[in-house]
Design a protein around this motif. Structure first.
Motif, PDB file in Angstrom:
ATOM      1  N   ASP A 172       1.199  -0.930   0.344  1.00 42.60           N
ATOM      2  CA  ASP A 172      -0.383   0.049   0.035  1.00 42.60           C
ATOM      3  C   ASP A 172       0.716   0.936  -0.019  1.00 42.60           C
ATOM      4  O   ASP A 172       1.483   0.963   0.689  1.00 42.60           O
ATOM      5  CB  ASP A 172      -0.683  -0.154   1.183  1.00 42.60           C
ATOM      6  N   VAL A 173       0.282   2.152  -0.672  1.00 42.14           N
ATOM      7  CA  VAL A 173       1.060   3.349  -0.856  1.00 42.14           C
ATOM      8  C   VAL A 173       0.944   4.156   0.412  1.00 42.14           C
ATOM      9  O   VAL A 173      -0.272   4.451   0.484  1.00 42.14           O
ATOM     10  CB  VAL A 173       1.296   4.124  -2.320  1.00 42.14           C
ATOM     11  N   VAL A 219      -0.859  -6.350  -5.129  1.00 44.13           N
ATOM     12  CA  VAL A 219      -0.214  -7.253  -4.525  1.00 44.13           C
ATOM     13  C   VAL A 219       0.689  -8.272  -4.995  1.00 44.13           C
ATOM     14  O   VAL A 219       0.691  -7.721  -6.996  1.00 44.13           O
ATOM     15  CB  VAL A 219      -1.832  -8.371  -4.379  1.00 44.13           C
ATOM     16  N   LEU A 220       1.931  -9.187  -4.847  1.00 47.35           N
ATOM     17  CA  LEU A 220       2.865 -10.169  -4.993  1.00 47.35           C
ATOM     18  C   LEU A 220       2.537 -11.225  -4.621  1.00 47.35           C
ATOM     19  O   LEU A 220       2.547 -11.699  -3.418  1.00 47.35           O
ATOM     20  CB  LEU A 220       3.879  -9.041  -4.501  1.00 47.35           C
ATOM     21  N   THR A 258       6.761   6.525   0.289  1.00 44.01           N
ATOM     22  CA  THR A 258       7.089   5.066   0.401  1.00 44.01           C
ATOM     23  C   THR A 258       5.716   4.191   0.016  1.00 44.01           C
ATOM     24  O   THR A 258       5.420   4.983   0.684  1.00 44.01           O
ATOM     25  CB  THR A 258       7.156   5.274   2.365  1.00 44.01           C
ATOM     26  N   ILE A 259       6.442   3.113   1.092  1.00 45.36           N
ATOM     27  CA  ILE A 259       5.031   2.529   1.066  1.00 45.36           C
ATOM     28  C   ILE A 259       4.864   1.005   2.402  1.00 45.36           C
ATOM     29  O   ILE A 259       5.940   1.414   2.915  1.00 45.36           O
ATOM     30  CB  ILE A 259       5.178   1.220   0.286  1.00 45.36           C
ATOM     31  N   SER A 260       3.929   0.683   2.412  1.00 51.08           N
ATOM     32  CA  SER A 260       4.299  -0.342   3.896  1.00 51.08           C
ATOM     33  C   SER A 260       2.919  -1.371   3.003  1.00 51.08           C
ATOM     34  O   SER A 260       2.601  -1.866   2.160  1.00 51.08           O
ATOM     35  CB  SER A 260       2.893   0.136   4.578  1.00 51.08           C
ATOM     36  N   LEU A 261       3.988  -2.583   3.808  1.00 52.37           N
ATOM     37  CA  LEU A 261       3.921  -4.187   3.117  1.00 52.37           C
ATOM     38  C   LEU A 261       3.670  -5.139   4.145  1.00 52.37           C
ATOM     39  O   LEU A 261       4.499  -4.901   5.045  1.00 52.37           O
ATOM     40  CB  LEU A 261       5.489  -3.967   2.109  1.00 52.37           C
TER      41      LEU A 261
END
Length: 303
Positions: A172-173, A219-220, A258-261
């Motif tokens: 998520d950005v 999603v990865l 940045t992103i949160s993962l």
């Protein structure tokens, strides 16, 4: 015509195979099979764009071959043209009823066969283009949620058969609404495209998939990847996005986007995807946000 398309010619008579191969070689790649069993093996192996199939063959005739092809999920969609000396309307009707897209009688006119094959290959090419477009996110040009859902089901079943791990990351950005509010949606779209391009660099094997899940969420999917390796990839992804140095004037986390993962790994069990799989990854994402964002958290199922 796309020169990479493949036509599988199936005929027990070598002379017929040679004639058709010579006739079609300038339009496509030609593979050959001399009997029904070879045809099924080559169809699974090559996944040809079109099959030219003789009816009268020993052991397994063409009607039996097409029935086997249509009963197998991996070959069901391959179009089949019968080429046969059986020239009665009843024979042609039977072939079409079994799912053939065309029926050509022997002796055939080479120019007519070539034109019919060209037309069917063109139709296959257009169908593949439409199928691909339906699986692509129009903004980022990576896979969309529909493609992800299909890949997840496939990889889940494969992991269940092989007892191999399957890893999932949700990305998520950070504070993306604040970015859009400050700089506008056009700039926001530009950022999403750059993030998608950066994430695509982590699709390193045929089964790996990055997809836009919705909005600013990606999603990865990482088949056959254990938790340690997947968590390392997750951290690499987080760092790579920060290192793009895309300015974010409204972020309390960083001067840059940045992103949160959040991610998880498990060994699939059963034929249906467990809802808990996505939920654990989503919980890890929530924890990453709660810890201040610009984090990559990985969790494993504990039961």
């Amino acid at each position: 015509m796309n020169q990479r398309q493949t036509v599988l010619v199936v005929d027990d008579e070598k002379q017929n195979r040679t004639l058709l191969a010579e006739l079609l070689k300038d339009d496509c790649r030609v593979a050959l099979a001399g009997n029904g069993n070879q045809a099924l093996d080559r169809a699974h192996e090559l996944q040809p764009d079109l099959i030219l199939l003789d009816v009268m063959m020993p052991d397994m005739n063409g009607y039996q071959v097409i029935q086997a092809l249509k009963n197998d999920d991996t070959t069901r969609q391959i179009p089949v043209i019968f080429i046969s000396a059986l020239d009665s309307p009843a024979d042609e009707e039977r072939g079409l009823d079994l799912g053939a897209v065309d029926y050509i009688t022997k002796p055939f006119h080479p120019s007519i066969v070539r034109k019919r094959v060209r037309n069917h290959l063109q139709s296959v090419h257009h169908r593949h283009l439409l199928e691909n477009l339906a699986m692509i996110d129009s903004l980022t040009e990576i896979a969309n949620r529909r493609r992800y859902d299909e890949a997840l089901e496939h990889e889940w079943r494969r992991g269940a058969r092989n007892g191999s791990p399957l890893s999932l990351a949700i990305i998520d950005v950070d504070h993306f609404k604040a970015y859009n509010d400050r700089l506008g949606h056009a700039e926001g779209d530009h950022v999403l495209r750059q993030i998608a391009r950066a994430l695509s660099a982590f699709v390193r094997r045929p089964g790996d998939l990055i997809a836009r899940y919705g909005g600013e969420e990606f999603v990865l999917l990482l088949p056959e990847t254990d938790a340690q390796a997947a968590a390392e990839i997750g951290e690499e992804i987080r760092a790579s996005i920060e290192n793009l140095h895309l300015a974010h004037p409204n972020s309390p986390v960083s001067n840059y986007i940045t992103i949160s993962l959040g991610g998880t790994t498990l060994i699939p069990n059963g034929g249906q995807v467990a809802p808990l799989f996505f939920q654990i990854a989503d919980d890890a994402l929530y924890a990453a946000k709660a810890d201040g964002r610009n984090r990559a958290f990985w969790r494993q199922r504990t039961d």
